[in-house]
Design a protein around this motif. Structure first.
Motif, PDB file in Angstrom:
ATOM      1  N   ALA A  62     -52.898  55.026  19.295  1.00  0.00           N
ATOM      2  CA  ALA A  62     -51.668  55.474  18.638  1.00  0.00           C
ATOM      3  C   ALA A  62     -50.463  54.707  19.162  1.00  0.00           C
ATOM      4  N   LYS A  63     -50.413  54.504  20.459  1.00  0.00           N
ATOM      5  CA  LYS A  63     -49.300  53.767  21.065  1.00  0.00           C
ATOM      6  C   LYS A  63     -49.234  52.346  20.531  1.00  0.00           C
ATOM      7  N   GLU A  64     -50.393  51.738  20.340  1.00  0.00           N
ATOM      8  CA  GLU A  64     -50.440  50.379  19.790  1.00  0.00           C
ATOM      9  C   GLU A  64     -50.051  50.364  18.316  1.00  0.00           C
ATOM     10  N   LEU A  65     -50.540  51.338  17.543  1.00  0.00           N
ATOM     11  CA  LEU A  65     -50.237  51.387  16.110  1.00  0.00           C
ATOM     12  C   LEU A  65     -48.749  51.591  15.844  1.00  0.00           C
ATOM     13  N   GLU A  66     -48.071  52.282  16.741  1.00  0.00           N
ATOM     14  CA  GLU A  66     -46.639  52.524  16.561  1.00  0.00           C
ATOM     15  C   GLU A  66     -45.823  51.239  16.615  1.00  0.00           C
ATOM     16  N   ASN A  67     -46.423  50.163  17.085  1.00  0.00           N
ATOM     17  CA  ASN A  67     -45.731  48.877  17.125  1.00  0.00           C
ATOM     18  C   ASN A  67     -45.650  48.211  15.753  1.00  0.00           C
ATOM     19  N   PHE A  68     -46.290  48.823  14.743  1.00  0.00           N
ATOM     20  CA  PHE A  68     -46.268  48.267  13.393  1.00  0.00           C
ATOM     21  C   PHE A  68     -45.467  49.218  12.501  1.00  0.00           C
ATOM     22  N   PRO A  69     -44.154  49.012  12.381  1.00  0.00           N
ATOM     23  CA  PRO A  69     -43.273  49.973  11.707  1.00  0.00           C
ATOM     24  C   PRO A  69     -43.320  49.875  10.191  1.00  0.00           C
ATOM     25  N   GLY A  70     -42.567  50.785   9.556  1.00  0.00           N
ATOM     26  CA  GLY A  70     -42.434  50.799   8.107  1.00  0.00           C
ATOM     27  C   GLY A  70     -42.846  52.122   7.522  1.00  0.00           C
ATOM     28  N   GLY A  71     -42.029  52.623   6.588  1.00  0.00           N
ATOM     29  CA  GLY A  71     -42.359  53.853   5.876  1.00  0.00           C
ATOM     30  C   GLY A  71     -42.365  55.084   6.762  1.00  0.00           C
ATOM     31  N   SER A  72     -42.790  56.202   6.170  1.00  0.00           N
ATOM     32  CA  SER A  72     -42.875  57.462   6.910  1.00  0.00           C
ATOM     33  C   SER A  72     -43.844  58.396   6.204  1.00  0.00           C
ATOM     34  N   ILE A  73     -44.261  59.429   6.917  1.00  0.00           N
ATOM     35  CA  ILE A  73     -45.041  60.522   6.333  1.00  0.00           C
ATOM     36  C   ILE A  73     -44.181  61.782   6.453  1.00  0.00           C
ATOM     37  N   ASP A  74     -43.842  62.369   5.309  1.00  0.00           N
ATOM     38  CA  ASP A  74     -42.937  63.519   5.274  1.00  0.00           C
ATOM     39  C   ASP A  74     -43.709  64.785   4.924  1.00  0.00           C
ATOM     40  N   LEU A  75     -43.376  65.875   5.602  1.00  0.00           N
ATOM     41  CA  LEU A  75     -44.095  67.132   5.388  1.00  0.00           C
ATOM     42  C   LEU A  75     -43.108  68.279   5.189  1.00  0.00           C
ATOM     43  N   THR A  76     -43.332  69.052   4.135  1.00  0.00           N
ATOM     44  CA  THR A  76     -42.583  70.300   3.932  1.00  0.00           C
ATOM     45  C   THR A  76     -43.590  71.439   3.791  1.00  0.00           C
ATOM     46  N   LYS A  77     -43.263  72.585   4.410  1.00  0.00           N
ATOM     47  CA  LYS A  77     -44.141  73.759   4.361  1.00  0.00           C
ATOM     48  C   LYS A  77     -43.363  74.927   3.760  1.00  0.00           C
ATOM     49  N   ASP A  78     -43.968  75.584   2.805  1.00  0.00           N
ATOM     50  CA  ASP A  78     -43.356  76.740   2.146  1.00  0.00           C
ATOM     51  C   ASP A  78     -44.116  77.986   2.590  1.00  0.00           C
ATOM     52  N   ASN A  79     -43.512  78.760   3.485  1.00  0.00           N
ATOM     53  CA  ASN A  79     -44.183  79.954   3.999  1.00  0.00           C
ATOM     54  C   ASN A  79     -44.351  81.036   2.937  1.00  0.00           C
ATOM     55  N   GLU A  80     -43.532  80.997   1.900  1.00  0.00           N
ATOM     56  CA  GLU A  80     -43.631  82.014   0.844  1.00  0.00           C
ATOM     57  C   GLU A  80     -44.860  81.801  -0.025  1.00  0.00           C
ATOM     58  N   THR A  81     -45.080  80.561  -0.456  1.00  0.00           N
ATOM     59  CA  THR A  81     -46.250  80.269  -1.305  1.00  0.00           C
ATOM     60  C   THR A  81     -47.474  79.897  -0.469  1.00  0.00           C
ATOM     61  N   GLY A  82     -47.233  79.462   0.771  1.00  0.00           N
ATOM     62  CA  GLY A  82     -48.332  78.993   1.610  1.00  0.00           C
ATOM     63  C   GLY A  82     -48.801  77.600   1.253  1.00  0.00           C
ATOM     64  N   ILE A  83     -48.029  76.870   0.455  1.00  0.00           N
ATOM     65  CA  ILE A  83     -48.420  75.519   0.034  1.00  0.00           C
ATOM     66  C   ILE A  83     -47.494  74.490   0.677  1.00  0.00           C
ATOM     67  N   ALA A  84     -48.081  73.516   1.342  1.00  0.00           N
ATOM     68  CA  ALA A  84     -47.339  72.415   1.955  1.00  0.00           C
ATOM     69  C   ALA A  84     -47.491  71.164   1.100  1.00  0.00           C
TER      70      ALA A  84
END
Length: 326
Positions: A62-84
């Motif tokens: 993981a430490k090595e992979l972090e040296n290759f930047p770009g983009g992101s992974i975004d997460l939202t969680k809805d506790n009311e519906t239970g769907i992320a």
């Protein structure tokens, strides 16, 4: 035997005879391993050594992979519906994955594993395209790092596949190569009418690196897995649905956001309509049964989980409401 010989045996350390036995055993083991290696082709030797002796250090990778930047992974969680909703966010590169994004996806899976209110997960790409595999800029710089990257992705996607949530990949635009692999780590696949999906690894001179072969054989059987992987065919939504790879095709003429809402509705109404504890228990049972080769152990686990809910609040409420045949 002379008295001096007897005395010599008496004085000989007891540990020496044990050491001799151990040395003989080690010599035999080394000889057996070397004979096995001599019969193998180079890639088989590597595979055997990796699977037998090498336990990858995922933190170091993981430490090595972090040296290759770009983009992101975004997460939202809805506790009311239970769907992320987990979004692969690298639209300028058709949502291909950089090394940093792989690490972020692993971290988001960590969060989802601990989400008590969770019922379901939608995995999708930003701006109407699912994922086109590995970021080529990252791939070109990491040609020396394939085995380590694959080990990291295998770990992440296996955990994604085994989440205590019911997961669906929303396939919009192009889902190619590693993106197609990624889609198989979800329980279901819902596809846009204009979407395309293909396991095109052989076109790129490689095989699957993120675990899709194992999952495809389990999902669709050996024959179809072979067809998909050896032909590198890019399929339409209708073709993928007919082959059993895609579970539902969305209505035509929807915007990207409308397709997300339609996918949420499909997941919620069909699979996420009950108590989160129960649904997570059902998913855990299925994962355990699928991974267990021992039927008796699988049945015992099923009984244990059943006993946790029998006579509980959810069952009592259902009995009181008389909903079984509704």
């Amino acid at each position: 035997m002379s008295s001096s010989s007897n005395q010599e045996n008496i004085n000989k350390p007891e540990g020496q005879s044990i050491l001799n036995v151990v040395l003989v055993f080690l010599i035999k083991m080394i000889t057996w391993i070397l004979k096995g290696v001599s019969r193998c082709t180079p890639h088989k030797v590597t595979s055997r050594l990796l699977s037998t002796f090498h336990q990858p250090d995922l933190k170091a990778i993981a430490k090595e992979l972090e040296n290759f930047p770009g983009g992101s992974i975004d997460l939202t969680k809805d506790n009311e519906t239970g769907i992320a909703v987990m979004v692969i966010n690298n639209p300028d590169k058709r949502n291909s994955l950089s090394g940093k994004m792989m690490v972020e996806m692993s971290e988001k899976v960590d969060q989802l594993e601990q989400w008590a209110q969770g019922k379901g997960l939608i995995l999708m790409g930003k701006d109407g395209s699912f994922c086109s595999g590995g970021d080529l800029a990252f791939v070109k710089k990491a040609l020396h790092y394939g085995a380590e990257m694959a080990a990291f992705q295998h770990h992440t996607l296996t955990r994604l596949h085994n989440l205590p949530l019911i997961s669906v990949a929303l396939l919009q635009g192009h889902t190619l190569g590693g993106g197609a692999e990624l889609s198989t780590a979800c329980d279901f696949r819902v596809m846009s009418t204009s979407g395309k999906i293909g396991f095109v690894q052989v076109k790129m001179g490689i095989t699957t690196g993120w675990g899709a072969t194992t999952r495809l054989v389990s999902l669709l059987g050996r024959k179809k897995a072979l067809q998909f992987l050896s032909s590198a065919k890019i399929m339409s939504a209708q073709e993928a649905h007919q082959e059993g790879l895609v579970d539902h095709i969305l209505q035509n003429s929807l915007s990207h956001n409308e397709e997300l809402e339609a996918c949420k509705q499909w997941l919620g109404l069909n699979y996420c309509n009950y108590d989160s504890n129960l649904l997570q228990a059902v998913k855990a049972l299925i994962v355990h049964c699928d991974s267990s080769k021992d039927t008796s152990k699988s049945l015992k686990y099923e009984r244990d989980v059943f006993a946790q809910f029998w006579g509980g609040p959810a069952q009592k409420a259902a009995l009181a409401a008389k909903i079984k045949h509704n």
